[in-house]
Design a protein around this motif. Sequence first.
Motif: not given
Length: 319
Positions: A51-60
């Motif tokens: 992934c990239l730093l701009s991808d929101p890798i959140d709990a969902e």
Amino acid sequence: MPPKIFVTRSIPETGLDLLHERLDVAVYETDRQISKPELIDRVQGMDGLLCLLSDPIDAEVIAAGSQLRCISTYAVGYNNIDLDAATSRGIAITNTPGVLTEATADIAFALMISAARRIVESDAWLRRGNFEGWAPKLFLGHDLTGKTLGIIGAGRIGQALARKAAAAFNMRVLYHNRSRDNTFEAEQNAVYTDLDTLLRDADVVSLHVPLSQETHHMIDARAFETMRPHAILINTARGPVVDERAMIDALRTNRIFAAGLDVYEEEPAVPDELIALPNAILLPHIGSASIETRNKMAEMAARNLIDVLEGREPPHRVI
Ligand code: NAP
Ligand code: GLV
Ligand code: GLV
């Protein structure tokens, strides 16, 4: 069957070629930021995610990737990834430190000179047809030679900037971290201070801390009050380390001299008020954007992912 991975945007071939040799690779087809719903859809059934730093890798997103064993980010900063959610599912998180240190310090260095000598502002002014000849008071800026550089977050990138500034401009270096670094102090004559002393004494303040709860809005209205009126703020760390509203006020009222920025609070949004300010230099998050550096980052991000998925210790893991 090789492990399956999803890459959220095309990265340099140095990385993609390595991935294709060992893994079953799917790359997001369009060259734009993937949306969160698409990310949730594409991560399903994947063993790895690049992934990239701009991808929101959140709990969902992490929950949707129920088979994930590794998330490899193509960046050193990993504030976009929910580490608790990843830890609770036993997912390894890897990043790309070191290979981008000099490139990012170079951008901070370029912003520092450009802000001090008003390079971007005067170039734009000339292009508008304003140049009528040499003038004694045309675009007066500030010297850097012998001035004081305050590094907030003197880690890999902060120390690289300190080294460049000391070598090029004989700058005196102050730094503020949570812990002292005796080697840095001995090698660079760097002086450890508390945050307020650094803000009060530095001619240039450069931010290099990771974004965390502790560093969010570390530079706020009070910090701008503490800084010198001729001070320059450089931010190549993360936008939310600075209270952007307070910075706009400080620049508009000349409470500080100038700012050189590579990052913003709500990227990619940049407030119109900031765009209108002549004493702000605004770069589109290009700290690590040299061909050589991006090639090395791609290779490292690929090796990280391959090593974890093949059961080896990767070049660099966060958790
Ligand atoms: P690093 O080597 O880990 O350095 C971070 C430094 O910040 C350390 O010296 C650390 O020292 C200090 N720090 C951490 N939390 C702090 C706190 N609460 N208060 C004071 N100091 C604190 O990281 P790096 O490789 O230099 O990268 C730094 C950051 O730059 C990344 O996290 C990323 O966000 C940003 N970056 C931006 C770009 C760009 O394109 N603009 C490119 C690369 C990196 P202590 O642990 O002693 O506090
Ligand atoms: C860039 O901002 C990075 O963290 O690598
Ligand atoms: C400037 O161009 C000078 O000669 O001083």
